[in-house]
Design an enzyme around this catalytic site. Structure first.
Site, PDB file in Angstrom:
ATOM      1  N   SER A 225      27.046 -42.381  80.479  1.00  0.00           N
ATOM      2  CA  SER A 225      25.701 -42.223  80.864  1.00  0.00           C
ATOM      3  C   SER A 225      24.981 -43.064  80.085  1.00  0.00           C
ATOM      4  O   SER A 225      25.034 -44.195  80.064  1.00  0.00           O
ATOM      5  CB  SER A 225      25.540 -40.746  80.457  1.00  0.00           C
ATOM      6  OG  SER A 225      24.266 -40.334  81.076  1.00  0.00           O
ATOM      7  N   ASP A 453      27.447 -38.406  91.812  1.00  0.00           N
ATOM      8  CA  ASP A 453      26.787 -38.321  90.316  1.00  0.00           C
ATOM      9  C   ASP A 453      25.631 -38.092  90.668  1.00  0.00           C
ATOM     10  O   ASP A 453      24.650 -38.836  91.049  1.00  0.00           O
ATOM     11  CB  ASP A 453      27.158 -39.656  89.563  1.00  0.00           C
ATOM     12  CG  ASP A 453      26.591 -39.455  88.325  1.00  0.00           C
ATOM     13  OD1 ASP A 453      25.879 -38.824  87.808  1.00  0.00           O
ATOM     14  OD2 ASP A 453      27.357 -40.167  87.530  1.00  0.00           O
ATOM     15  N   HIS A 480      29.140 -36.036  87.215  1.00  0.00           N
ATOM     16  CA  HIS A 480      28.498 -37.009  86.121  1.00  0.00           C
ATOM     17  C   HIS A 480      29.584 -37.566  85.207  1.00  0.00           C
ATOM     18  O   HIS A 480      29.854 -36.727  84.122  1.00  0.00           O
ATOM     19  CB  HIS A 480      27.472 -36.486  85.533  1.00  0.00           C
ATOM     20  CG  HIS A 480      26.731 -37.303  84.584  1.00  0.00           C
ATOM     21  ND1 HIS A 480      26.333 -38.712  85.065  1.00  0.00           N
ATOM     22  CD2 HIS A 480      26.192 -37.113  83.418  1.00  0.00           C
ATOM     23  CE1 HIS A 480      25.566 -39.122  83.965  1.00  0.00           C
ATOM     24  NE2 HIS A 480      25.653 -38.460  83.129  1.00  0.00           N
TER      25      HIS A 480
END
Length: 511
Positions: A225, A453, A480
């Site tokens: 991320s 995602d 994700h």
């Protein structure tokens, strides 16, 4: 618990308690004392900052330490701060490559906690080749000083506030007053000097100091991320110091605020639609039997919470908490059953599970104490990107967001209000800005992006791989991030790259 120092084995370049080692790799001028510092690895218990870390760090296989770095790299002889480190040392012998440094993103998430969680299942082939190392970026978790804006009581109260109604002048004034007060508390409780040096620009410099004191000529890095933004910035700053990078759940390095808001909203809408399509096939689906009506059903459940919170046991479930809980569950298909059950409970007037899910996302422990995840998130965002202070620009952005967002029960009402955000009141200038990275000399890196995602849409991974001239691994899943998860295809590809620098073929897809 007594602190233990592990210093029995010395690898070339590895700092040892009691004496400085030679630096490994190039050292920027004036930073020799940081690159050659000894690191005392000890039991992790005293590094815990909340209930979660206290549980995770109660493991004799883990060792923790503090890394000294300058608060301001332009003033290396000035104030120093410390970065919290956690290591599971497993790699020995001729097969050892070095350390694998991990960051879970946020910004504001604890890399130490992430590494401790990964350590529970740290197996070959990676465990035989790498020591696992996590660090808390400056201002986060066990790093000192930590960013602090609101008290625990402040955060509980903020969560119960109803959303601002309307988009007119009164709404603008109310939001800006709240944002200004928030920033004032950040300055009072953290200090402007710390806030000025909290961003990604400085985190990557800390990471290069870490690389040297770990004894690694080249960095091996796994970023999830926002951790992909850290990896990208490191690659741009120190391209010659990279051996391997896996960047999973990629952040587009050149994405503007409007595109980011619209992209993420569409991502969560897509994830909700996938959840609804699966849910309505089950006889106990809280959203009914028609996927086309699922959004309206959810809206009908959440709308009353804007004016009247629901029963949550010894606490109240607010509209904000309910939306946060739903978003938390849309990060992964593994939480879809929990989401369905929590919505069924809400229909019965019970919001306890939704509150627990919101607590998980917001870093609130059962003792009522919060991790500083979201204070750090704001602080990093506000120095990583230029502030928007021109009201004409703010109004234009709000209009474009209103026009671009999908109609959804998960919409943030305040995103439609043309109000100055916290960063417009930030007391120090930004130290970075979105841009296409320039990385001459960077070896091939691996980018992983999931088609479903919700938080960092698939196209962001496509753009990042292109910007870094890396290889993209596509994961066909509603999640994700994917590496070190449920997919053997993804895990095998990532491990082959990290251990042997063997990249998947262009166009490779996993599920």
């Amino acid at each position: 618990m007594l602190a233990l120092t592990a210093c029995s084995t010395v690898v070339q370049g590895t700092p040892v308690a009691g004496g400085a080692a030679k630096p490994v790799g190039p050292v920027p001028p004036g930073l020799e004392k940081f690159y050659t510092q000894p690191v005392n690895w000890e039991a992790c218990a005293k590094y815990a900052t909340d209930e979660t870390s206290s549980t995770l760090y109660d493991d004799d296989a883990l060792r923790c330490a503090r890394l000294r770095v300058p608060l301001d790299y332009a003033k290396p002889d000035g104030r120093e701060i410390t970065i919290g480190l956690l290591r599971k040392k497993t790699a020995t012998g001729a097969g050892r490559i070095g350390s694998l440094v991990v960051n879970p993103g946020g910004p504001g998430q604890s890399g130490m906690q992430s590494a401790a969680q990964l350590a529970e299942e740290w197996d070959d082939p990676l465990a035989g080749r790498f020591d696992l190392v996590g660090f808390d970026p400056r201002g986060v978790g066990s790093s000192e000083p930590a960013v602090k804006c609101l008290t625990d009581k402040d955060k509980d109260a903020e969560r119960l506030e109803p959303p601002v109604a309307g988009t007119g002048p009164e709404a603008v004034a109310a939001i800006e007053k709240e944002n200004k007060e928030y920033v004032d508390k950040c300055v009072a409780n953290t200090g402007a000097e710390v806030l000025a040096n909290i961003g990604t620009r400085d985190v990557v410099k800390d990471m290069d100091v870490l690389r040297s004191v770990l004894g690694d000529q080249k960095l091996n890095y796994l970023g999830f991320s926002y951790g992909t933004r850290i990896g990208t910035a490191y690659a741009e700053t120190f391209p010659g110091n990279v051996r391997a990078m896996v960047l999973d759940g990629a952040v587009d390095p050149n994405e503007d605020r409007v595109a980011g808001a619209i992209g993420q909203a569409n991502g969560f809408k897509k994830a909700f639609d996938a959840f609804a399509a699966a849910c309505v096939l089950e006889p106990d689906c809280a959203l009914g039997a028609d996927a086309a009506q699922a959004e309206a059903k959810l809206d009908a459940m959440l709308e009353p919470l804007k004016t009247k919170p629901a029963n949550g046991g010894d606490r109240l479930l607010s509209y904000s908490d309910a939306v946060t809980a739903v978003l938390q569950c849309l990060y992964s298909e593994q939480l879809w059953d929990t989401l369905n059950k929590s919505l069924a409970d809400l229909v019965k007037g019970d919001g306890q599970v939704l509150i627990q899910l919101a607590d998980l996302y917001l870093g609130r422990g059962e003792d009522g104490k919060y991790a500083n995840i979201h204070d750090a998130f704001t602080a990093v965002q506000c120095v990583d990107d230029p502030p928007v202070k021109d009201r004409a620009v703010v109004e234009d952005q709000a209009r474009r967001i209103r026009e671009g967002l999908p109609k959804s029960a998960l919409d943030d009402d305040e995103a439609f209000v043309a109000a100055l955000d916290e960063c417009a009141f930030w007391p120090v200038p930004n130290t970075s800005q979105p841009h296409d990275p320039k990385v001459p000399g960077l070896p091939k890196v691996m980018v992983i992006s999931s088609t479903g995602d919700p938080a960092t849409p698939y196209e962001s991974g496509v753009k990042l791989a292109k910007a870094l001239s890396g290889v993209l691994l596509t994961v066909e899943a509603n999640s994700h991030t994917a590496f070190l998860g449920e997919s053997d295809c993804v895990n095998d590809a990532g491990a082959a790259y990290l251990t042997d620098l063997k990249l998947p073929a262009e166009g490779t897809k996993c599920s």
